[in-house]
Design a protein around this motif. Structure first.
Motif, short mmCIF file in Angstrom:
data_model
loop_
_atom_site.label_atom_id
_atom_site.label_comp_id
_atom_site.label_asym_id
_atom_site.label_seq_id
_atom_site.Cartn_x
_atom_site.Cartn_y
_atom_site.Cartn_z
N THR A 12 0.96 -1.05 0.02
CA THR A 12 -0.23 0.38 0.12
C THR A 12 1.08 1.19 0.18
OG1 THR A 12 0.42 0.18 2.15
CG2 THR A 12 -2.12 -0.70 1.26
N GLY A 13 0.76 3.02 -0.50
CA GLY A 13 1.28 3.98 -0.48
C GLY A 13 0.62 4.60 -1.39
N TYR A 14 1.01 5.64 -1.57
CA TYR A 14 1.09 7.20 -2.31
C TYR A 14 1.19 6.90 -3.59
CZ TYR A 14 -2.15 8.94 0.85
OH TYR A 14 -3.19 8.56 2.53
N ALA A 15 0.81 6.82 -4.74
CA ALA A 15 1.07 7.87 -5.92
C ALA A 15 1.12 8.35 -6.54
CB ALA A 15 0.20 6.03 -7.15
N TRP A 16 1.13 8.96 -7.66
CA TRP A 16 0.99 10.19 -8.39
C TRP A 16 2.19 9.96 -10.08
CZ3 TRP A 16 4.10 11.05 -3.16
CH2 TRP A 16 5.14 11.51 -3.30
N LEU A 17 1.80 11.24 -11.10
CA LEU A 17 2.69 11.44 -11.65
C LEU A 17 3.54 12.94 -11.67
CD1 LEU A 17 -0.43 10.40 -14.08
CD2 LEU A 17 1.48 8.87 -13.56
N ASP A 18 3.93 12.77 -12.80
CA ASP A 18 5.15 13.81 -12.87
C ASP A 18 6.19 14.38 -13.50
OD1 ASP A 18 6.67 16.34 -11.99
OD2 ASP A 18 7.60 15.29 -10.59
N ASP A 19 5.60 15.11 -14.67
CA ASP A 19 6.31 14.57 -16.15
C ASP A 19 6.68 13.79 -16.61
OD1 ASP A 19 6.39 17.63 -15.02
OD2 ASP A 19 8.87 17.48 -14.45
N GLY A 20 5.50 12.90 -16.46
CA GLY A 20 5.97 11.82 -16.98
C GLY A 20 6.41 10.12 -16.44
N SER A 21 6.39 10.33 -15.87
CA SER A 21 6.78 9.40 -14.70
C SER A 21 5.65 9.25 -13.71
CB SER A 21 7.99 10.03 -14.07
OG SER A 21 8.79 10.57 -13.30
N ALA A 22 5.92 7.81 -12.70
CA ALA A 22 5.17 8.07 -11.66
C ALA A 22 6.11 7.60 -10.46
CB ALA A 22 3.89 7.12 -12.06
N THR A 23 5.85 7.89 -9.60
CA THR A 23 6.23 7.76 -7.62
C THR A 23 5.31 6.68 -7.21
OG1 THR A 23 7.62 9.78 -8.31
CG2 THR A 23 7.86 9.05 -6.34
N LEU A 24 5.71 6.14 -6.54
CA LEU A 24 5.21 4.94 -5.40
C LEU A 24 5.79 5.50 -4.03
CD1 LEU A 24 2.90 3.39 -4.87
CD2 LEU A 24 4.02 1.33 -5.39
N VAL A 25 5.19 5.58 -2.41
CA VAL A 25 5.55 5.79 -1.74
C VAL A 25 5.39 4.23 -1.60
CG1 VAL A 25 6.54 7.08 0.58
CG2 VAL A 25 6.45 7.98 -1.71
N LEU A 26 6.08 3.34 -0.67
CA LEU A 26 6.13 2.96 0.55
C LEU A 26 7.09 2.32 1.39
CD1 LEU A 26 6.73 -0.22 -1.86
CD2 LEU A 26 7.20 2.26 -2.35
N HIS A 27 6.22 1.13 1.94
CA HIS A 27 7.23 1.32 3.33
C HIS A 27 8.77 1.29 2.64
CE1 HIS A 27 9.20 -0.49 6.60
NE2 HIS A 27 7.79 0.57 7.51
#
Length: 286
Positions: free
Chosen positions: A70-85
Motif C-alpha cells: 500500500t502507499g501513495y502514488a502520483w504522476l510527475d512529468d510523465g513518470s510516476a512515483t509510488l511511496v511505500l514502506h
C-alpha cells in the motif's frame, strides 16, 4: 533533547503538534516510459486515469487478490512515483519484474527522503519544489528525490515519527511492510472504504478475487482499532483469543508500555485478547 526523543502519546485534551517528520521507514519507486499510466492501470487497485500530481492512496495485489503493498502514488512529468514502506521496495520490484519485461515501462528504487507534514501547511520555499502534496486534512507527504541530500526543508519544527503513526491509526490507514505483505484482501484493510479500490476501472492483477469478495460479502476479517499494553507489538504480531490466532497487527503507535494498534481481526470477536508476546495484551477501543 532531539525531537525524535520527545514523543509522548497524546491525551484527548492535548493539542496536536504541528511540524515536519522525516519518515525514514518509507521509500520510493519511480516508473518511467511511454505508457506509465497504462502499465500501472493493470496493477494498482485505483484508476490511473484519475491519477495526477496529487498523491493518491492505492495498493497492489497479487494474482490471489492479496495486497502486496500500500502507499501513495502520483504522476510527475510523465513518470510516476509510488511511496511505500522501505522494506517492500526490493520485493515489489522483483514482483513486477516479469510484467515489466513485456512493457514499455521501467521501474527503479530512487534514493529519497520522505517527509511528512502534520497539522501544518507547507511554508513558502523549498517545500513548493518537492514532488508530493496534500493527503487529507492535516497531512502532507513529499519525496525529496535527490541522491545525497542531507537536509530537509526548514520552516517547521521536527517531530517524532510516532506522531505520524498515531494519525495512521486515527485515519485507519495501513502501510503494509515485509512482515504483513501478501496476507490480506483489500477489504480486510478497509481499502475500499478509503477509496483505494476501483470496482469500475476494469481488469488489474487480482481483480477477480477482490470483486468476488466485495459482491459476495464473505470477508471474515476486518480492520479493527485496539489498545495495547505491555511489550510494544510490531506489525505481524499475532492477536490471540482462547489460545487461537484471531488477528494480526498491521500498524502500531504508542510509548514503551502502552499505545494503539490496528489489527486485521475476525470481526465477531470481542476479547479478551493476548499475544504471542508473553506480556502483551489487547482490548477493543471504545
Amino acid at each position: 533533547m532531539h525531537p525524535k526523543n520527545q514523543h509522548r502519546s497524546r491525551t484527548a485534551d492535548t493539542a496536536p503538534p504541528a511540524g515536519r517528520i522525516l519518515l525514514e521507514n518509507l521509500g520510493t519507486l519511480r516508473f518511467e516510459g511511454t505508457d506509465v499510466a497504462g502499465f500501472l492501470q493493470g496493477y494498482l487497485t485505483t484508476d490511473t486515469a484519475e491519477l495526477g500530481s496529487a498523491p493518491q492512496f492505492t495498493a497492489m495485489c497479487n494474482i490471489k487478490g492479496r495486497v502486496v503493498c500500500t502507499g501513495y502514488a502520483w504522476l510527475d512529468d510523465g513518470s510516476a512515483t509510488l511511496v511505500l514502506h522501505r522494506s517492500l521496495c526490493p520485493p515489489v520490484l522483483e514482483f513486477l519484474r516479469p510484467y515489466l519485461a513485456f512493457s514499455k515501462t521501467a521501474a527503479s528504487e530512487v534514493p529519497s527522503r520522505v517527509i511528512g507534514l502534520v497539522h501544518a501547511e507547507p511554508p513558502p520555499g523549498e517545500f513548493n519544489a518537492l514532488p508530493g502534496g496534500r493527503l487529507d486534512d492535516g497531512r502532507y507527504l513529499f519525496a525529496q528525490q535527490e541522491p545525497g541530500a542531507e537536509t530537509i526543508p526548514e520552516g517547521l519544527p521536527e517531530l517524532h515519527p510516532g506522531h505520524w503513526h498515531e494519525l495512521l491509526i486515527e485515519r485507519r490507514e495501513v502501510w503494509l511492510q515485509a512482515a504483513t505483505s501478501g496476507r490480506f484482501l483489500p477489504q480486510m484493510l478497509g481499502l475500499e472504504e478509503r477509496g483505494a479500490v476501483s470496482f469500475s476501472k476494469g481488469c488489474y492483477l487480482g481483480q477477480e478475487v477482490v470483486a468476488r469478495a466485495q459482491h459476495r460479502g464473505k470477508v471474515k476479517r476486518r480492520l479493527t482499532a485496539l489498545d495495547w499494553s505491555g511489550t510494544a507489538p510490531a506489525p505481524g504480531t499475532s492477536v490471540q483469543s482462547g489460545g487461537r490466532e484471531v488477528g494480526v497487527v498491521v500498524e502500531v503507535a504508542g510509548t514503551t508500555n502502552a499505545g494503539q494498534a490496528l489489527a486485521v481481526l475476525v470481526h465477531d470477536r470481542s476479547g479478551p485478547f493476548s499475544s504471542d508476546l508473553s506480556d502483551t495484551r489487547f482490548r477493543l477501543q471504545g
